[in-house]
Design a protein around this motif. Structure first.
Motif, PDB file in Angstrom:
ATOM      1  N   ALA A   1      26.576  26.701   2.321  1.00 15.99           N
ATOM      2  CA  ALA A   1      27.484  25.600   2.901  1.00 15.99           C
ATOM      3  C   ALA A   1      28.673  25.658   3.695  1.00 15.99           C
ATOM      4  O   ALA A   1      29.271  27.481   3.832  1.00 15.99           O
ATOM      5  CB  ALA A   1      28.001  24.681   1.972  1.00 15.99           C
ATOM      6  N   CYS A   2      28.991  24.690   5.230  1.00 20.01           N
ATOM      7  CA  CYS A   2      29.873  25.693   5.237  1.00 20.01           C
ATOM      8  C   CYS A   2      30.246  24.155   6.069  1.00 20.01           C
ATOM      9  O   CYS A   2      29.902  23.096   6.157  1.00 20.01           O
ATOM     10  CB  CYS A   2      29.924  26.919   6.335  1.00 20.01           C
ATOM     11  SG  CYS A   2      29.069  26.014   7.494  1.00 20.01           S
ATOM     12  N   GLY A   3      31.602  24.414   7.024  1.00 17.03           N
ATOM     13  CA  GLY A   3      32.099  22.741   7.289  1.00 17.03           C
ATOM     14  C   GLY A   3      31.922  23.418   9.377  1.00 17.03           C
ATOM     15  O   GLY A   3      32.274  24.666   9.802  1.00 17.03           O
TER      16      GLY A   3
ATOM     17  N   LEU B   1      22.423  24.471   2.708  1.00 15.73           N
ATOM     18  CA  LEU B   1      21.263  25.394   2.739  1.00 15.73           C
ATOM     19  C   LEU B   1      21.023  24.670   1.735  1.00 15.73           C
ATOM     20  O   LEU B   1      21.664  25.313   0.447  1.00 15.73           O
ATOM     21  CB  LEU B   1      21.393  26.107   3.695  1.00 15.73           C
ATOM     22  CG  LEU B   1      20.148  26.835   3.657  1.00 15.73           C
ATOM     23  CD1 LEU B   1      18.559  26.223   4.646  1.00 15.73           C
ATOM     24  CD2 LEU B   1      20.339  28.486   3.631  1.00 15.73           C
ATOM     25  N   ALA B   2      19.856  24.318   1.481  1.00 18.26           N
ATOM     26  CA  ALA B   2      19.020  24.438  -0.184  1.00 18.26           C
ATOM     27  C   ALA B   2      18.091  24.530   0.115  1.00 18.26           C
ATOM     28  O   ALA B   2      17.156  24.499   0.501  1.00 18.26           O
ATOM     29  CB  ALA B   2      19.192  22.832  -1.027  1.00 18.26           C
TER      30      ALA B   2
ATOM     31  N   LEU C   1      13.237  25.457   1.696  1.00 10.12           N
ATOM     32  CA  LEU C   1      14.686  25.452   1.911  1.00 10.12           C
ATOM     33  C   LEU C   1      15.084  24.253   3.117  1.00 10.12           C
ATOM     34  O   LEU C   1      14.117  23.380   4.053  1.00 10.12           O
ATOM     35  CB  LEU C   1      15.281  26.626   2.941  1.00 10.12           C
ATOM     36  CG  LEU C   1      15.066  28.192   3.113  1.00 10.12           C
ATOM     37  CD1 LEU C   1      15.749  28.744   3.334  1.00 10.12           C
ATOM     38  CD2 LEU C   1      16.503  28.145   1.338  1.00 10.12           C
ATOM     39  N   SER C   2      15.696  23.186   2.175  1.00 12.36           N
ATOM     40  CA  SER C   2      15.688  22.507   3.052  1.00 12.36           C
ATOM     41  C   SER C   2      17.034  22.535   4.021  1.00 12.36           C
ATOM     42  O   SER C   2      18.384  22.401   3.196  1.00 12.36           O
ATOM     43  CB  SER C   2      16.178  21.192   2.157  1.00 12.36           C
ATOM     44  OG  SER C   2      16.947  21.075   1.562  1.00 12.36           O
ATOM     45  N   PHE C   3      17.870  21.395   4.955  1.00 14.89           N
ATOM     46  CA  PHE C   3      19.179  22.188   5.708  1.00 14.89           C
ATOM     47  C   PHE C   3      19.485  20.612   5.815  1.00 14.89           C
ATOM     48  O   PHE C   3      18.523  19.650   6.333  1.00 14.89           O
ATOM     49  CB  PHE C   3      19.257  22.154   6.963  1.00 14.89           C
ATOM     50  CG  PHE C   3      20.322  23.100   7.562  1.00 14.89           C
ATOM     51  CD1 PHE C   3      20.885  23.711   6.765  1.00 14.89           C
ATOM     52  CD2 PHE C   3      20.088  22.519   9.184  1.00 14.89           C
ATOM     53  CE1 PHE C   3      22.588  23.904   7.723  1.00 14.89           C
ATOM     54  CE2 PHE C   3      21.567  22.642   9.785  1.00 14.89           C
ATOM     55  CZ  PHE C   3      22.268  24.062   8.792  1.00 14.89           C
ATOM     56  N   TRP C   4      20.418  20.050   5.487  1.00  9.72           N
ATOM     57  CA  TRP C   4      21.383  18.517   5.357  1.00  9.72           C
ATOM     58  C   TRP C   4      22.609  18.625   6.321  1.00  9.72           C
ATOM     59  O   TRP C   4      23.290  18.994   5.722  1.00  9.72           O
ATOM     60  CB  TRP C   4      21.365  18.588   3.718  1.00  9.72           C
ATOM     61  CG  TRP C   4      20.315  18.496   3.144  1.00  9.72           C
ATOM     62  CD1 TRP C   4      19.665  19.460   2.232  1.00  9.72           C
ATOM     63  CD2 TRP C   4      19.295  17.041   2.909  1.00  9.72           C
ATOM     64  NE1 TRP C   4      18.435  18.834   1.398  1.00  9.72           N
ATOM     65  CE2 TRP C   4      18.231  17.772   2.062  1.00  9.72           C
ATOM     66  CE3 TRP C   4      19.515  15.850   3.662  1.00  9.72           C
ATOM     67  CZ2 TRP C   4      17.432  16.139   2.181  1.00  9.72           C
ATOM     68  CZ3 TRP C   4      18.623  14.963   3.533  1.00  9.72           C
ATOM     69  CH2 TRP C   4      17.771  15.010   2.972  1.00  9.72           C
TER      70      TRP C   4
ATOM     71  N   ARG D   1      16.810  20.039  10.766  1.00  7.83           N
ATOM     72  CA  ARG D   1      15.572  20.856  10.594  1.00  7.83           C
ATOM     73  C   ARG D   1      16.283  22.340  10.142  1.00  7.83           C
ATOM     74  O   ARG D   1      17.057  22.492   9.905  1.00  7.83           O
ATOM     75  CB  ARG D   1      15.417  21.599  11.985  1.00  7.83           C
ATOM     76  CG  ARG D   1      14.708  19.780  12.685  1.00  7.83           C
ATOM     77  CD  ARG D   1      14.071  20.887  14.658  1.00  7.83           C
ATOM     78  NE  ARG D   1      13.816  21.982  14.384  1.00  7.83           N
ATOM     79  CZ  ARG D   1      14.066  22.959  15.448  1.00  7.83           C
ATOM     80  NH1 ARG D   1      13.804  22.385  16.228  1.00  7.83           N
ATOM     81  NH2 ARG D   1      12.623  24.033  15.107  1.00  7.83           N
ATOM     82  N   PRO D   2      15.305  22.594   9.128  1.00  5.03           N
ATOM     83  CA  PRO D   2      15.346  23.906   8.524  1.00  5.03           C
ATOM     84  C   PRO D   2      15.935  25.036   9.664  1.00  5.03           C
ATOM     85  O   PRO D   2      15.021  25.539  10.301  1.00  5.03           O
ATOM     86  CB  PRO D   2      14.500  24.206   7.229  1.00  5.03           C
ATOM     87  CG  PRO D   2      13.604  23.522   7.698  1.00  5.03           C
ATOM     88  CD  PRO D   2      13.924  22.193   8.931  1.00  5.03           C
ATOM     89  N   PRO D   3      16.246  26.075   9.492  1.00  7.01           N
ATOM     90  CA  PRO D   3      16.642  27.382  10.108  1.00  7.01           C
ATOM     91  C   PRO D   3      15.034  27.768  10.342  1.00  7.01           C
ATOM     92  O   PRO D   3      13.864  28.411   9.244  1.00  7.01           O
ATOM     93  CB  PRO D   3      17.014  28.398   9.499  1.00  7.01           C
ATOM     94  CG  PRO D   3      16.811  28.342   7.848  1.00  7.01           C
ATOM     95  CD  PRO D   3      17.064  26.521   7.773  1.00  7.01           C
TER      96      PRO D   3
END
Length: 415
Positions: A306-308, A316-317, A323-326, A348-350
């Motif tokens: 996680a980051c800002g 990223l989970a 993987l899922s990206f939120w 979209r996930p990486p």
């Protein structure tokens, strides 16, 4: 009788007397008759001697160290990054100038500051290998950019589970019993005061010029704050959950404590609660010293990075096989134009390589760089780099990094 006539009479008389004292009278005349071309020197008991100054004043040699601070600031702020360590080692005055905020402002004004990515990779329990990457389209990494990072001689501790964050250009490396300050401009590492509670796999983030840590301790739920100016740690609050393996993010005066597991083990009766911890998020408002409404990642999963960036929190989970990206809207003033505060949006996930499996052997590290999210995936084969553009919402791949060990920490500062 004039002086000229008197001189003539003296010469005539001396010649008539066939005397050998002509030189004597000549000297006497010269002493009585001043030379009109010579400078005037008057002396009397009431008038002091007048000192005649030369036509051209004496030129004194001036070194660069004699220049005032404003001129030195303008000169030193234009030097390349590679010369900053040498400048800081000249004297204490130059080191003080380089460390001042004015120096950073001038370097930014002269276009000498650029977002720079630092990747810290653990070599052993007491040393890092530091990789410096300039964030551009080339991502060229030369051997000169890989710098060994060693602890000061008076610091002997285990840093195998250290976490990093940055306040300005200073990078703070916090481990179980130590806090180190790394200056990427000068390459110097200085020990700072140690945290109140020893922690392992905890959350860390910089918010409003302070460093905050939480989690990672089976004996304490306190949230600690470090002031770089006073070199002091203090407890500011108690976290709602006691987490282990969590991630920290700082955006908009809020310290986010994301993911992790419940400390104390996950027995059969606690399995559901442990899974809830892995996707939950606690929000500590630094300005009001209070806790905001807790949030969780939609769809569950285990938060691995996680980051800002760009006023949002990107998470990223992992869901065992995918993987899922939120994106979490962290802007509370409503000016972001992407929904209300606390709204989740799935992205979209990486584009992970097909040969890379999602599992415990893969490590992730992410960091926000202006309007981009840089995600590093480290596996046993290689270190993949992916870049997410927060504006276009598109992923792109960057050249792989050199071979790393399993643990990495990433931070971005202006250099």
């Amino acid at each position: 009788m004039t002086v000229t006539e008197m001189a003539g009479v003296v010469r005539v008389r001396s010649h008539q007397s066939n005397s050998n004292n002509s030189r004597h009278f000549s000297r006497l005349i010269k002493s009585c008759c001043p030379n009109p071309d010579a400078p005037s020197h008057s002396f009397s008991p009431f008038n002091p001697i007048v000192v005649v100054k030369p036509k051209f004043p004496t030129i004194r040699k001036t070194s660069i160290c004699c220049l005032p601070d404003d001129i030195l600031y303008d000169i030193l702020s234009r030097v390349p990054l590679s010369s900053l360590p040498s400048i800081s080692a000249v004297c204490r005055r130059w080191a003080r100038l380089v460390d001042a905020d004015t120096f950073s402002l001038l370097r930014r004004m002269h276009a000498r500051l650029h977002p720079t990515l630092f990747v810290f990779s653990l070599v052993n329990t007491t040393s890092f290998s530091t990789l410096r990457l300039f964030v551009d389209d080339s991502w060229n990494v030369s051997r000169n950019d890989v710098v060994p990072f060693r602890l000061p001689s008076d610091v002997h501790a285990d840093i195998s589970h250290a976490r990093v964050t940055a306040v300005g250009r200073k990078v703070f490396i916090v481990s179980r019993f130590n806090c180190l300050c790394f200056d990427p401009w000068t390459g110097m590492v200085k020990p700072r005061s140690e945290p109140v509670w020893p922690r392992k796999r905890f959350a860390i983030a910089a918010v409003n010029g302070r460093v905050y840590v939480a989690g990672g301790s089976p004996h304490a739920s306190e949230v600690e704050e470090f002031n770089p100016d006073t070199n002091e740690w203090r407890v500011v609050s108690d976290a709602p959950r006691r987490r282990y393996g969590c991630v920290g993010v700082g955006v908009e005066s809020v310290f986010y404590i994301i993911g992790g597991l419940k400390i104390g083990g996950a027995s059969d009766t606690r399995a559901a609660e442990a899974r809830a911890f892995a996707s939950s998020m606690d929000l500590y408002d630094v300005a009001s010293r209070g806790w905001l409404k807790t949030r969780s990642v939609p769809g569950g999963g285990c938060v691995v990075a996680a980051c800002g960036a760009h006023g949002h929190v990107y998470v990223l989970a992992s869901h065992a096989v995918e993987l899922s990206f939120w994106r979490f809207n962290a802007t509370r003033n409503g000016s972001s134009g992407s929904g209300t505060f606390g709204e989740w949006c799935r992205m979209r996930p990486p584009p992970m390589p097909a040969q890379v499996r999602v599992g415990g052997g893969v490590k992730y590290s992410s960091v926000g760089v202006e309007e981009k999210v840089v995600l590093i995936q480290v596996n046993k084969i290689q270190a993949n780099v992916f870049i997410f553009d927060c504006v276009t919402q598109e992923w792109s791949s960057a050249p792989n990094l050199p071979h790393f060990v399993q643990r990495v920490a990433t931070i971005c500062v202006d250099c």
